[in-house]
Design an enzyme around this catalytic site. Structure first.
Site, mmCIF file in Angstrom:
data_model
loop_
_atom_site.group_PDB
_atom_site.id
_atom_site.type_symbol
_atom_site.label_atom_id
_atom_site.label_comp_id
_atom_site.label_asym_id
_atom_site.label_seq_id
_atom_site.Cartn_x
_atom_site.Cartn_y
_atom_site.Cartn_z
ATOM 1 N N GLY B 139 -3.985 4.720 9.457
ATOM 2 C CA GLY B 139 -3.596 4.534 8.617
ATOM 3 C C GLY B 139 -3.388 4.038 7.299
ATOM 4 O O GLY B 139 -3.398 3.777 6.631
ATOM 5 N N CYS B 140 -1.692 4.555 7.890
ATOM 6 C CA CYS B 140 -0.329 4.129 6.824
ATOM 7 C C CYS B 140 -0.293 2.624 7.013
ATOM 8 O O CYS B 140 -0.752 1.671 7.711
ATOM 9 C CB CYS B 140 0.409 4.957 6.986
ATOM 10 S SG CYS B 140 0.251 6.552 6.951
ATOM 11 N N THR B 141 0.693 2.155 6.243
ATOM 12 C CA THR B 141 0.990 0.478 5.935
ATOM 13 C C THR B 141 2.314 0.611 6.346
ATOM 14 O O THR B 141 2.685 -0.448 6.959
ATOM 15 C CB THR B 141 1.024 0.052 4.478
ATOM 16 O OG1 THR B 141 1.679 0.766 3.624
ATOM 17 C CG2 THR B 141 -0.083 -0.293 3.544
ATOM 18 N N THR B 142 2.722 1.763 6.917
ATOM 19 C CA THR B 142 4.120 2.196 7.700
ATOM 20 C C THR B 142 3.911 2.580 9.106
ATOM 21 O O THR B 142 3.066 3.044 9.083
ATOM 22 C CB THR B 142 5.149 3.110 5.980
ATOM 23 O OG1 THR B 142 4.486 4.293 6.207
ATOM 24 C CG2 THR B 142 5.181 2.318 5.171
#
Ligand code: PLP
Lengths: 485, 231
Positions: B139-142
């Site tokens: 769920g993280c963009t990283t």
């Protein structure tokens, strides 16, 4: 200097608008689809919300032609004033909004149309016989006509309202796909498709045994259309492609692809999310079988999108969702279904949002899609060329050249700095809004060998000054992180 | 400086003075200095098992050097081993409060980002094997990886890493708060409690790009799984 020009121009607009003798006549779309409301009161209240865009195009051109000194004021400068949200500070800096491929901002005309609907004639559609209901129904159906005219569909019944483009693609996949696809049938897509154009077909392929085939990029970093052509065969049942890529900024030759696909008897679904808001799209010229777009990317409200489908295709398709609106008669064991588009609009639709989309289309048409497109081509070139000056930057997608136009967006990475760190710093320190992540295009990122990228995407209300601010801020961001290493 | 095998991997700012103030410069918090020292044999066993890490040496910095976070080596706000302690139940809440207070004391966004980068630099990187898909936080963009294990005393030990410096800073703070805590304490923390830490993500406690939230949830899930596995 630009600010004085801007003020000049704005005041010109303010003073010009009320003096216009007949706003209605001057709007290209209103003549073909004059409000079908039955009372004077209703038609004037409908028009009230639409007044601003007309005054805009007129005042913009009046200013241009009438006063050579203001001739250099760009479309961005003129239209910015219609978007109240753009005039604010974010984290102590002037907001520079460059995330338009994710969603666009809404002009006052659209906000007013929404407010007017809820204030003056909110009512359920297609069911009441009372005054408000018939007025709401007229406005809702007028919005459908506006969409049809905007993309030049031959009839408004070819427009199905959905909640967004994603739902429109799912509608085709589940209704047309599930009832048509057989094991071994092929669905041809490109690896640059948005997840919303990939996942529904994966789900349907799993159920039907159909096979998804993906076209890679060519050496220019655009989808390889020669490969696409070679991939087509009698097994191909549908080609699902974007018109303009939300990451690569490349533009696909849809007309040709449709010809090739029809040659082998395949249908074509065009994901026009990034084209319809930015250029004139003509479904009859393209001869596309299905085409989808989202209202929120074209100055309209969220919660609204549409599917264009050729009449004969929609008529043969089974319903997608069941409920009210979409039936003809309901018996305990079965129902008969309404004709399209109602067949595909189960339940109470997003009435206000559809009307808002109609207002957005009036606004865009008031400016002129050709004018928007030309201005954005100029911005696209300016953005690309200026971004190249940033050290260690890698911009994805084709290099612009004489015959290769890019959309006004750039996805990029800067060596050794995470795009999310870049986006965070740009926001925190400079008030610049860009996107970071995979932009719902993970297969494409994987192909390019990266996990994420940053993306700046423009719309017609952006200016070259926005690009300058962004590039300056990006350079500062890069030196900040570099100094930290 | 007493040499001890325990070197806190993620020390947050410490200061010799315990008085934090609302003066103009960044307020340095006396992180762990007021806390009881752990019993020596307590941490010996634990940290031998799980602490390779780079030595962060103590510096009793003053706030002016700390404020220039571009020079992490100067500003490395380290704890002495003597000041260090492992989190125990009441410490989690307290550390959380202190981290929140520290970020609140930095009104300028750039200073908050600098502080995060500073803490990121203090987090030792995970090896390639730990950067495995099963450790990925979704769920993280990283890309963020979290590893958790229970030590001999039944406390949770965390390690984390990211390909983004800012996310690494988030991880660093979370590890500071939760590493070595009782599993129950880890599970108890609510993501709303982290709202004030939302550097760059104001008020989006439930945003899908909120790394604080996602990493916390991942740590809690891993903790629950460890508990279930150990029973
Ligand atoms: C090319 C493309 N297709 C599809 C979509 C999905 O649009 P929506 O989320 O409005 O359904 C987007 C939006 O991000 C897009 O850019």
């Amino acid at each position: 200097m630009p600010s004085t020009l801007l003020q000049l121009c704005c005041s010109a607009m303010e003073t010009l608008a009320p003096k216009l003798p007949s706003l209605k006549v001057l709007n290209p779309s209103s003549s073909s689809s004059s409000p079908s409301c039955s009372t004077a009161r209703s038609s004037s209240s409908l028009r009230a919300g639409l007044r601003r865009p007309f005054s805009l195009s007129i005042s913009a051109s009046a200013v241009r032609e009438g006063d050579p000194a203001v001739g250099s004021v760009s479309l961005g400068h003129v239209t910015r004033t219609d978007f109240p949200i753009l005039h604010q500070e974010v984290n102590g800096s002037k907001l520079v909004y460059l995330d338009n491929a994710a969603t666009s901002q809404k002009p006052t005309a659209v906000l007013k149309a929404l407010q007017n609907y809820y204030e003056a004639y909110n009512s359920n559609v297609h069911r009441g016989i009372h005054f408000l209901s018939s007025k709401a129904t007229d406005a809702y159906e007028l919005a459908r006509k506006k969409v049809a005219a905007f993309i030049n569909a031959s009839e408004s019944t070819e427009i199905v309202f959905t909640k967004n483009a994603t739902e429109a693609i799912n509608l085709v996949a589940y209704s047309w796909g599930l009832s048509t696809l057989k094991p071994e049938d092929e669905v041809v897509l490109t690896i640059a498709e948005h997840h919303s154009a990939i996942v529904p077909w994966q789900l349907v392929a799993q159920k039907t045994g159909a096979v998804l085939k993906f076209v890679n990029l060519d050496e220019t970093e655009s989808p390889d259309i020669e490969k696409l052509r070679q991939m087509l065969s009698r097994k191909t049942k549908i080609v699902v492609v974007h018109h303009v890529s939300n990451m690569l900024a490349s533009v696909l030759p849809i007309e040709e692809i449709v010809l090739w696909a029809h040659d082998v008897g395949a249908k074509v679904l065009v994901d026009a999310c990034q084209s319809v808001p930015h250029m004139a799209v003509n479904v009859q010229d393209l001869d596309a079988d299905f085409l989808v777009a989202s209202s929120h990317k074209m100055c309209g409200p969220t919660g609204m999108g549409f599917l264009y489908g050729k009449r004969e295709l929609l008529s043969a398709m089974p319903p997608f969702l069941g409920g009210g609106e979409m039936i003809s008669d309901v018996f305990l064991d079965h129902s008969t279904y309404a004709e399209p588009p109602s067949r595909f609009e189960a339940g109470t639709p997003a009435i206000g949002e559809a009307i808002g989309l109609g207002a957005a289309i009036d606004y865009l048409s008031g400016i002129g899609m050709q004018k928007i497109h030309e201005y954005e081509l100029e911005l696209a070139k300016y953005l690309y060329e200026n971004l190249l000056s940033v050290p260690n930057i890698r911009i994805y997608g084709p290099v612009p050249s004489g015959n290769t136009n890019r959309a006004a967006l750039c996805s990029f990475n800067v060596e050794n700095i995470h795009p999310t760190d870049i986006a965070t710093f740009l926001d925190q320190q400079h008030g610049v809004a860009i996107r970071s992540g995979h932009h719902c295009a993970q297969p494409l990122h994987r192909y390019l060998g990266v996990n994420a990228s940053a993306r700046a995407s423009l719309y017609f209300y952006n200016t070259k000054e926005d690009v300058d601010d962004f590039v300056r801020a990006l350079n500062d961001t890069v030196s900040f992180f570099t100094s930290f290493k | 400086m007493i040499s001890s095998p325990f070197i806190p991997r993620v020390p947050l700012s410490s200061s010799s003075s315990s008085s934090s103030s609302s003066s103009s410069g960044p307020v340095m918090l006396p992180y762990l200095s007021n806390y009881p020292r752990p019993k020596r044999n307590d941490f010996k066993s634990r940290n031998l098992a799980f602490m390779p890490l780079k030595c962060i040496h103590n510096s009793r910095f003053d706030s002016s050097s700390e404020s220039d976070a571009r020079l992490p080596s100067f500003s490395a706000s380290c704890l002495t081993a003597t000041e260090a302690t492992l989190a125990s139940s009441d410490l989690v809440a307290d550390r959380l409060r202190r981290v929140v207070a520290e970020f609140r004391s930095l009104p300028e966004p750039i200073d908050r980002v600098k502080r995060l980068l500073h803490y990121a630099a203090l987090l030792s990187p995970l090896g390639d094997s730990a950067r495995a898909p099963e450790n990925r936080v979704t769920g993280c963009t990283t890309q963020v990886w979290v590893e958790a294990e229970l030590d001999k005393l039944g406390r949770v030990r965390f390690r984390a890493d990211s390909d983004s410096e800012i996310s690494k800073g988030f991880c660093s703070c979370l590890i500071y708060m939760l590493d070595g805590a009782e599993p129950e304490e880890v599970v108890k923390v609510k993501s709303e409690d982290l709202a004030d830490l939302n550097v760059g993500l104001h008020g989006k406690a439930h945003s899908r790009v909120n790394t604080w939230h996602n990493v916390l949830i991942a740590m809690q899930k891993r903790t629950t799984a460890l508990l279930a596995g150990s029973e």
